[in-house]
Write a protein that holds these residues in place. Structure first.
Motif, mmCIF file in Angstrom:
data_model
loop_
_atom_site.group_PDB
_atom_site.id
_atom_site.type_symbol
_atom_site.label_atom_id
_atom_site.label_comp_id
_atom_site.label_asym_id
_atom_site.label_seq_id
_atom_site.Cartn_x
_atom_site.Cartn_y
_atom_site.Cartn_z
ATOM 1 N N PRO A 109 0.834 -1.212 0.000
ATOM 2 C CA PRO A 109 0.000 0.000 0.000
ATOM 3 C C PRO A 109 0.865 1.257 0.000
ATOM 4 O O PRO A 109 1.998 1.245 0.490
ATOM 5 C CB PRO A 109 -0.802 -0.137 1.295
ATOM 6 N N GLY A 110 0.337 2.335 -0.533
ATOM 7 C CA GLY A 110 1.120 3.546 -0.721
ATOM 8 C C GLY A 110 1.680 4.156 0.538
ATOM 9 O O GLY A 110 2.716 4.816 0.495
ATOM 10 N N GLN A 111 1.031 3.929 1.693
ATOM 11 C CA GLN A 111 1.502 4.555 2.926
ATOM 12 C C GLN A 111 2.547 3.710 3.643
ATOM 13 O O GLN A 111 3.066 4.121 4.691
ATOM 14 C CB GLN A 111 0.321 4.817 3.868
ATOM 15 N N ALA A 112 2.888 2.538 3.126
ATOM 16 C CA ALA A 112 3.825 1.641 3.808
ATOM 17 C C ALA A 112 5.225 2.243 3.856
ATOM 18 O O ALA A 112 5.646 2.969 2.945
ATOM 19 C CB ALA A 112 3.861 0.284 3.110
ATOM 20 N N GLY A 113 5.975 1.928 4.904
ATOM 21 C CA GLY A 113 7.339 2.429 5.043
ATOM 22 C C GLY A 113 8.314 1.700 4.137
ATOM 23 O O GLY A 113 8.045 0.586 3.668
ATOM 24 N N ASP A 114 9.462 2.336 3.905
ATOM 25 C CA ASP A 114 10.480 1.752 3.023
ATOM 26 C C ASP A 114 11.356 0.725 3.738
ATOM 27 O O ASP A 114 11.591 -0.374 3.225
ATOM 28 C CB ASP A 114 11.374 2.856 2.452
ATOM 29 N N ASN A 115 11.851 1.099 4.918
ATOM 30 C CA ASN A 115 12.847 0.262 5.590
ATOM 31 C C ASN A 115 12.381 -1.171 5.857
ATOM 32 O O ASN A 115 13.163 -2.107 5.662
ATOM 33 C CB ASN A 115 13.276 0.926 6.905
ATOM 34 N N PRO A 116 11.117 -1.420 6.266
ATOM 35 C CA PRO A 116 10.708 -2.805 6.513
ATOM 36 C C PRO A 116 10.745 -3.702 5.283
ATOM 37 O O PRO A 116 10.722 -4.929 5.421
ATOM 38 C CB PRO A 116 9.261 -2.648 7.026
ATOM 39 N N ARG A 117 10.828 -3.119 4.086
ATOM 40 C CA ARG A 117 10.835 -3.919 2.868
ATOM 41 C C ARG A 117 12.232 -4.197 2.340
ATOM 42 O O ARG A 117 12.385 -4.914 1.346
ATOM 43 C CB ARG A 117 10.016 -3.217 1.769
ATOM 44 N N LEU A 118 13.254 -3.656 2.978
ATOM 45 C CA LEU A 118 14.604 -3.855 2.473
ATOM 46 C C LEU A 118 15.026 -5.324 2.524
ATOM 47 O O LEU A 118 15.467 -5.899 1.518
ATOM 48 C CB LEU A 118 15.599 -3.001 3.260
ATOM 49 N N LEU A 119 14.902 -5.956 3.684
ATOM 50 C CA LEU A 119 15.319 -7.350 3.806
ATOM 51 C C LEU A 119 14.470 -8.289 2.946
ATOM 52 O O LEU A 119 15.020 -9.193 2.312
ATOM 53 C CB LEU A 119 15.313 -7.778 5.273
ATOM 54 N N PRO A 120 13.124 -8.118 2.885
ATOM 55 C CA PRO A 120 12.358 -8.950 1.943
ATOM 56 C C PRO A 120 12.798 -8.788 0.495
ATOM 57 O O PRO A 120 12.794 -9.756 -0.274
ATOM 58 C CB PRO A 120 10.920 -8.467 2.145
ATOM 59 N N LEU A 121 13.197 -7.573 0.100
ATOM 60 C CA LEU A 121 13.721 -7.377 -1.255
ATOM 61 C C LEU A 121 14.978 -8.208 -1.471
ATOM 62 O O LEU A 121 15.123 -8.910 -2.481
ATOM 63 C CB LEU A 121 14.036 -5.898 -1.488
ATOM 64 N N LEU A 122 15.895 -8.131 -0.519
ATOM 65 C CA LEU A 122 17.150 -8.876 -0.656
ATOM 66 C C LEU A 122 16.915 -10.373 -0.582
ATOM 67 O O LEU A 122 17.572 -11.151 -1.293
ATOM 68 C CB LEU A 122 18.135 -8.438 0.436
ATOM 69 N N ASP A 123 15.967 -10.798 0.263
ATOM 70 C CA ASP A 123 15.669 -12.229 0.371
ATOM 71 C C ASP A 123 15.110 -12.789 -0.931
ATOM 72 O O ASP A 123 15.222 -13.993 -1.197
ATOM 73 C CB ASP A 123 14.668 -12.480 1.505
ATOM 74 N N GLY A 124 14.496 -11.927 -1.735
ATOM 75 C CA GLY A 124 13.921 -12.386 -2.998
ATOM 76 C C GLY A 124 14.931 -12.510 -4.121
ATOM 77 O O GLY A 124 14.589 -12.995 -5.205
ATOM 78 N N ILE A 125 16.156 -12.065 -3.905
ATOM 79 C CA ILE A 125 17.186 -12.162 -4.945
ATOM 80 C C ILE A 125 17.849 -13.532 -4.863
ATOM 81 O O ILE A 125 18.566 -13.835 -3.905
ATOM 82 C CB ILE A 125 18.238 -11.045 -4.785
ATOM 83 N N ARG A 126 17.579 -14.362 -5.831
ATOM 84 C CA ARG A 126 18.175 -15.702 -5.919
ATOM 85 C C ARG A 126 18.510 -15.950 -7.383
ATOM 86 O O ARG A 126 17.631 -16.209 -8.205
ATOM 87 C CB ARG A 126 17.223 -16.783 -5.409
ATOM 88 N N VAL A 127 19.786 -15.847 -7.711
ATOM 89 C CA VAL A 127 20.227 -16.012 -9.091
ATOM 90 C C VAL A 127 20.905 -17.362 -9.215
ATOM 91 O O VAL A 127 22.011 -17.570 -8.701
ATOM 92 C CB VAL A 127 21.184 -14.875 -9.510
ATOM 93 N N ALA A 128 20.229 -18.292 -9.874
ATOM 94 C CA ALA A 128 20.791 -19.625 -10.065
ATOM 95 C C ALA A 128 22.035 -19.541 -10.937
ATOM 96 O O ALA A 128 22.161 -18.664 -11.802
ATOM 97 C CB ALA A 128 19.751 -20.535 -10.702
ATOM 98 N N ARG A 129 22.938 -20.445 -10.721
ATOM 99 C CA ARG A 129 24.166 -20.488 -11.516
ATOM 100 C C ARG A 129 23.923 -21.291 -12.787
ATOM 101 O O ARG A 129 23.105 -22.218 -12.807
ATOM 102 C CB ARG A 129 25.298 -21.097 -10.700
ATOM 103 N N SER A 130 24.644 -20.950 -13.853
ATOM 104 C CA SER A 130 24.470 -21.661 -15.117
ATOM 105 C C SER A 130 24.969 -23.095 -15.024
ATOM 106 O O SER A 130 24.556 -23.957 -15.797
ATOM 107 C CB SER A 130 25.201 -20.919 -16.244
ATOM 108 N N GLY A 131 25.860 -23.364 -14.067
ATOM 109 C CA GLY A 131 26.361 -24.708 -13.831
ATOM 110 C C GLY A 131 25.940 -25.197 -12.460
ATOM 111 O O GLY A 131 24.955 -24.733 -11.891
#
Length: 287
Positions: A158-180
């Motif tokens: 929602p538009g009124q949500a704070g930024d800082n609480p979403r930082l760790l969920p953003l980073l947790d969502g980064i999962r780049v599989a390796r080509s090997g």
């Protein structure tokens, strides 16, 4: 001939192998035509019923968006595009994060209540990601981009949500599989953020993950530490030169909002608006 805003031959060659080959026991309508229809809708922000005839029935394009949102096809395509980029050494693991608020059109309100979400989709957060902020009904887009400003992870609240609480969920969502062989890569080298993310708990969490954090302190934090004197401790390390690289996330938002259907939210479902952002992110990666 490729039309304005449509998939280029290079982009189509990259995503064609990742698309389902059939659906519900019958052949799909041409995938490229339907994806171009969705891109036209996102680029113009026009209603589905105004879709030009050259793209086929508007219901087909809308249904394809819905089905591939539910089964995760759009996210899988984005993940594979990022993996391919990482495998040739182009992905830059300096992550910048930020958020941007977009107005929600009145047509975005009125979705069915919880329990009627599309099959297979994740439950929406806080009433389909709609909230009241300055300017009225709105949605906030939280994004993490690599060193070139290409989107690695997108969340909406929602538009009124704070930024800082979403930082760790953003980073947790980064999962780049390796080509090997090997585990997916999940830890960036550096995270760059503005003062909205300056919080002691955030700094401690990133330090525990061994991630360098470049973020200026807020004035109240500086004053509080100064008031404590020697008990206030040393200020956190801040690399002003590196912080200048944060402009890539602003440029990413500018590119995403070239799609008028994203600069204003029209989708009722948070899952569909998230999918539209993912489709735009795929286009940015394949340009």
């Amino acid at each position: 001939m490729v039309g304005r805003g449509e998939l280029t031959d290079r982009a189509w060659a990259a995503i064609e192998p990742l698309l389902p080959v059939s659906g519900r026991g019958r052949r799909w309508r041409d995938h490229r035509q339907v994806i171009n229809a969705i891109l036209w809708k996102l680029r113009t922000g026009a209603p589905w019923r105004d879709l030009p005839e050259r793209y086929g029935p508007w219901k087909t394009a809308h249904e394809r968006l819905r089905l591939w949102t539910a089964d995760g096809t759009w996210q899988r395509i984005l993940d594979r595009v990022i993996v391919k980029d990482d495998s040739v050494g182009e992905l830059e693991w300096i992550i910048s994060v930020d958020s941007s608020v977009v107005r929600a059109h009145q047509h975005a309100a009125g979705a069915r209540k919880k329990g009627d979400a599309p099959p297979g989709s994740r439950p929406a957060v806080d009433g389909e990601g709609l909230g009241r902020s300055r300017g009225g009904l709105s949605t906030k887009i939280h994004i993490a981009v690599d060193g070139r400003g290409l989107p690695m992870r997108i969340l909406i609240t929602p538009g009124q949500a704070g930024d800082n609480p979403r930082l760790l969920p953003l980073l947790d969502g980064i999962r780049v599989a390796r080509s090997g062989p090997g585990h997916p890569r999940v830890r960036p080298d550096v995270v760059i953020a503005d003062k909205a993310y300056s919080h002691k708990s955030t700094r401690l969490a990133l330090r525990a993950r061994r991630i360098a954090f470049t973020c200026p302190e807020r004035k109240d934090q500086v004053a509080r530490r100064a008031a404590l004197g020697s008990r206030g401790g040393r200020p956190p390390v801040f690399d002003a030169e590196r912080y200048r690289q944060r402009n890539v996330v602003e440029r990413c938002f500018n590119r995403l909002k070239q799609f008028r259907g994203l600069a204003t939210r029209y989708a009722k479902r948070a899952a569909y608006y998230q999918a539209e952002l993912t489709i735009a992110a795929i286009v940015l990666w394949l340009r």
